[in-house]
Scaffold this motif. Structure first.
Motif, PDB file in Angstrom:
ATOM      1  N   HIS F  49      37.502  30.818  47.383  1.00  0.00           N
ATOM      2  CA  HIS F  49      38.595  30.146  48.087  1.00  0.00           C
ATOM      3  C   HIS F  49      38.137  29.903  49.514  1.00  0.00           C
ATOM      4  O   HIS F  49      37.677  30.827  50.173  1.00  0.00           O
ATOM      5  N   ASN F  50      38.238  28.666  49.946  1.00  0.00           N
ATOM      6  CA  ASN F  50      37.760  28.285  51.280  1.00  0.00           C
ATOM      7  C   ASN F  50      36.321  28.741  51.525  1.00  0.00           C
ATOM      8  O   ASN F  50      35.990  29.246  52.601  1.00  0.00           O
ATOM      9  N   GLY F  51      35.484  28.623  50.443  1.00  0.00           N
ATOM     10  CA  GLY F  51      34.075  28.935  50.613  1.00  0.00           C
ATOM     11  C   GLY F  51      33.706  30.403  50.519  1.00  0.00           C
ATOM     12  O   GLY F  51      32.538  30.755  50.532  1.00  0.00           O
ATOM     13  N   GLU F  52      34.717  31.294  50.421  1.00  0.00           N
ATOM     14  CA  GLU F  52      34.456  32.734  50.303  1.00  0.00           C
ATOM     15  C   GLU F  52      34.621  33.179  48.849  1.00  0.00           C
ATOM     16  O   GLU F  52      35.545  32.709  48.171  1.00  0.00           O
ATOM     17  N   VAL F  53      33.774  34.115  48.409  1.00  0.00           N
ATOM     18  CA  VAL F  53      33.959  34.708  47.082  1.00  0.00           C
ATOM     19  C   VAL F  53      35.167  35.640  47.150  1.00  0.00           C
ATOM     20  O   VAL F  53      35.207  36.566  47.963  1.00  0.00           O
ATOM     21  N   THR F  54      36.194  35.381  46.315  1.00  0.00           N
ATOM     22  CA  THR F  54      37.415  36.188  46.356  1.00  0.00           C
ATOM     23  C   THR F  54      37.540  37.157  45.182  1.00  0.00           C
ATOM     24  O   THR F  54      38.269  38.144  45.270  1.00  0.00           O
ATOM     25  N   ARG F  55      36.859  36.890  44.079  1.00  0.00           N
ATOM     26  CA  ARG F  55      36.936  37.779  42.919  1.00  0.00           C
ATOM     27  C   ARG F  55      35.741  37.564  42.009  1.00  0.00           C
ATOM     28  O   ARG F  55      35.224  36.461  41.916  1.00  0.00           O
ATOM     29  N   LYS F  56      35.332  38.623  41.328  1.00  0.00           N
ATOM     30  CA  LYS F  56      34.362  38.541  40.238  1.00  0.00           C
ATOM     31  C   LYS F  56      35.144  38.791  38.951  1.00  0.00           C
ATOM     32  O   LYS F  56      35.780  39.845  38.792  1.00  0.00           O
ATOM     33  N   LEU F  57      35.133  37.828  38.057  1.00  0.00           N
ATOM     34  CA  LEU F  57      35.798  37.962  36.764  1.00  0.00           C
ATOM     35  C   LEU F  57      34.712  37.784  35.715  1.00  0.00           C
ATOM     36  O   LEU F  57      33.822  36.950  35.883  1.00  0.00           O
ATOM     37  N   GLY F  58      34.781  38.524  34.647  1.00  0.00           N
ATOM     38  CA  GLY F  58      33.798  38.311  33.584  1.00  0.00           C
ATOM     39  C   GLY F  58      34.127  37.025  32.863  1.00  0.00           C
ATOM     40  O   GLY F  58      33.825  35.924  33.316  1.00  0.00           O
ATOM     41  N   ASN F  59      34.808  37.168  31.754  1.00  0.00           N
ATOM     42  CA  ASN F  59      35.239  36.065  30.918  1.00  0.00           C
ATOM     43  C   ASN F  59      36.578  35.550  31.449  1.00  0.00           C
ATOM     44  O   ASN F  59      37.460  36.331  31.787  1.00  0.00           O
ATOM     45  N   ALA F  60      36.715  34.225  31.565  1.00  0.00           N
ATOM     46  CA  ALA F  60      37.978  33.678  32.075  1.00  0.00           C
ATOM     47  C   ALA F  60      38.356  32.415  31.308  1.00  0.00           C
ATOM     48  O   ALA F  60      37.554  31.489  31.170  1.00  0.00           O
ATOM     49  N   PHE F  61      39.598  32.414  30.817  1.00  0.00           N
ATOM     50  CA  PHE F  61      40.195  31.226  30.201  1.00  0.00           C
ATOM     51  C   PHE F  61      40.945  30.500  31.313  1.00  0.00           C
ATOM     52  O   PHE F  61      41.794  31.097  31.980  1.00  0.00           O
ATOM     53  N   ILE F  62      40.650  29.211  31.536  1.00  0.00           N
ATOM     54  CA  ILE F  62      41.349  28.425  32.566  1.00  0.00           C
ATOM     55  C   ILE F  62      42.097  27.297  31.870  1.00  0.00           C
ATOM     56  O   ILE F  62      41.523  26.549  31.079  1.00  0.00           O
ATOM     57  N   ARG F  63      43.407  27.202  32.171  1.00  0.00           N
ATOM     58  CA  ARG F  63      44.251  26.203  31.498  1.00  0.00           C
ATOM     59  C   ARG F  63      43.924  24.805  32.033  1.00  0.00           C
ATOM     60  O   ARG F  63      43.856  24.581  33.250  1.00  0.00           O
ATOM     61  N   GLY F  64      43.755  23.860  31.123  1.00  0.00           N
ATOM     62  CA  GLY F  64      43.282  22.533  31.480  1.00  0.00           C
ATOM     63  C   GLY F  64      44.100  21.827  32.542  1.00  0.00           C
ATOM     64  O   GLY F  64      43.548  21.163  33.418  1.00  0.00           O
ATOM     65  N   ASP F  65      45.398  21.979  32.507  1.00  0.00           N
ATOM     66  CA  ASP F  65      46.213  21.175  33.425  1.00  0.00           C
ATOM     67  C   ASP F  65      46.153  21.651  34.860  1.00  0.00           C
ATOM     68  O   ASP F  65      46.781  21.063  35.733  1.00  0.00           O
ATOM     69  N   THR F  66      45.384  22.720  35.132  1.00  0.00           N
ATOM     70  CA  THR F  66      45.196  23.181  36.510  1.00  0.00           C
ATOM     71  C   THR F  66      43.870  22.691  37.092  1.00  0.00           C
ATOM     72  O   THR F  66      43.584  22.945  38.258  1.00  0.00           O
ATOM     73  N   ILE F  67      43.088  22.008  36.273  1.00  0.00           N
ATOM     74  CA  ILE F  67      41.717  21.633  36.659  1.00  0.00           C
ATOM     75  C   ILE F  67      41.663  20.230  37.247  1.00  0.00           C
ATOM     76  O   ILE F  67      42.263  19.299  36.707  1.00  0.00           O
ATOM     77  N   VAL F  68      40.963  20.091  38.353  1.00  0.00           N
ATOM     78  CA  VAL F  68      40.718  18.781  38.971  1.00  0.00           C
ATOM     79  C   VAL F  68      39.361  18.244  38.548  1.00  0.00           C
ATOM     80  O   VAL F  68      39.241  17.081  38.161  1.00  0.00           O
ATOM     81  N   LEU F  69      38.319  19.089  38.599  1.00  0.00           N
ATOM     82  CA  LEU F  69      36.937  18.623  38.480  1.00  0.00           C
ATOM     83  C   LEU F  69      36.054  19.710  37.896  1.00  0.00           C
ATOM     84  O   LEU F  69      36.230  20.891  38.190  1.00  0.00           O
ATOM     85  N   ILE F  70      35.117  19.316  37.052  1.00  0.00           N
ATOM     86  CA  ILE F  70      34.108  20.232  36.510  1.00  0.00           C
ATOM     87  C   ILE F  70      32.744  19.591  36.746  1.00  0.00           C
ATOM     88  O   ILE F  70      32.519  18.455  36.331  1.00  0.00           O
ATOM     89  N   SER F  71      31.846  20.331  37.410  1.00  0.00           N
ATOM     90  CA  SER F  71      30.547  19.766  37.729  1.00  0.00           C
ATOM     91  C   SER F  71      29.445  20.779  37.409  1.00  0.00           C
ATOM     92  O   SER F  71      29.503  21.922  37.868  1.00  0.00           O
ATOM     93  N   PRO F  72      28.448  20.381  36.587  1.00  0.00           N
ATOM     94  CA  PRO F  72      27.317  21.286  36.346  1.00  0.00           C
ATOM     95  C   PRO F  72      26.568  21.544  37.654  1.00  0.00           C
ATOM     96  O   PRO F  72      26.384  20.617  38.462  1.00  0.00           O
ATOM     97  N   GLN F  73      26.157  22.779  37.842  1.00  0.00           N
ATOM     98  CA  GLN F  73      25.430  23.137  39.075  1.00  0.00           C
ATOM     99  C   GLN F  73      23.953  22.776  38.964  1.00  0.00           C
ATOM    100  O   GLN F  73      23.371  22.864  37.893  1.00  0.00           O
TER     101      GLN F  73
END
Lengths: 73, 73, 73, 73, 73, 73, 73
Positions: F49-73
């Motif tokens: 968040h704002n360029g800072e690491v705020t949490r380490k999560l292992g596995n995470a399900f993210i609901r599609g309607d909250t997503i703006v953009l997905i970009s391969p690194q």
């Protein structure tokens, strides 16, 4: 007089329209295409915000769910 | 008395209505068309904001999902 | 007792209801019609905001997706 | 244990539940009905805001898309 | 490894998960059920806001469209 | 080159991606699964968040309607 | 001239486009793919905010419901 709202958009095709969006921006241009989601395509598009021209865009696809109002000029 | 909400819009056709939108704007005009998404078309449309007339629009297509309330005048 | 939520609206038909909307406004009136989208029609509608009566509307169509709660008075 | 979320609502039928809404309001009451949209009907409904009781409503229909959480008391 | 996102939720069933909601609240609990709308049911639910525990709820139904993220603990 | 947007997500499977969400948060992780709603599952997830690491999560399900953009690194 | 809005996106394929999103960000890149939800994929993507370049992204999937406008450059 029209029976269905999309008839009004059909009569506005190839005419100048003003499009008000939910984010407060306005787009003026020539209506070239629309679909049932109210996705539209304008030509010679001019963006306005608070009454000022903010951008000149040629062809612009505007997603229907951002649109509040479309009015022929 | 009507059984379904769209019957009320049908009776308002070709009559003056006031339309309240989610962005706080109001549109007064003659209801010419509507569909099941509550997309509507007004003629002789007058836009008001905070009780002031802000624009005169002739024909206006208003997208249903921006509408809160439609009331015959 | 009802098995389905729309049964409760059916029992409220032709009765006075209070309708809370997402924009913080309330509408009091006689419930005349509703559909599965929870679009409703009220008669003798009174609009309130922050506990004050802000408008008297006769017949009013209210779009379902703006509604939070409907309660018979 | 339940396989589907609606089974949990079914077990809560005729029991006291707390309902959190997106606008920050809470409704406490007896769950009488629900459907797949999570539209619900409560009896003996009490509205709370910021921990204070703000209204007593008898029967209340709450539109599913305004609901965040439903928890049996 | 899973082919579909719901497989990940299936593997998390009966395990402790953290659920982030759009309103900034978090729910920690044991995932008991979910459906294709990502409606979920938690047991032994703990609500947190800004890192503080704000409520202890037993069983909680959370509506899918309020959920941002679900992560097994 | 791909004909359909989901082809791009398919090529990103098992690769590091950055996911921007509507609430301003970012998730970096290995894309394990997605569906047509753009619900996704990440492994080795890091929240920023704002360029800072705020949490380490292992596995995470993210609901599609909250997503703006997905970009391969 | 096009009959349907998606025809305009089809003509913009493999061309530079500017994409305005609801969160105020802009993405400039080469349009590689789109679908009926207006999910799109860009190559050589550059993110701008308030007129400043904020990020360089290679390939980027942008979810359709976050998009306001797409205009070929």
């Amino acid at each position: 007089m029209e029976a269905r709202p999309l008839d009004a958009l059909n009569r506005a095709r190839d005419k100048k329209v003003i499009v008000d969006c939910k984010n407060g921006k306005q787009y003026l241009g020539t209506l070239r295409a629309f679909d049932i989601h109210i996705n539209i395509v304008l030509d010679d598009t001019e963006e306005r915000h608070n009454g000022e021209v903010t951008r000149k865009l040629g062809n612009a696809f505007i997603r229907g769910d951002t649109i509040v109002l479309i009015s022929p000029q």
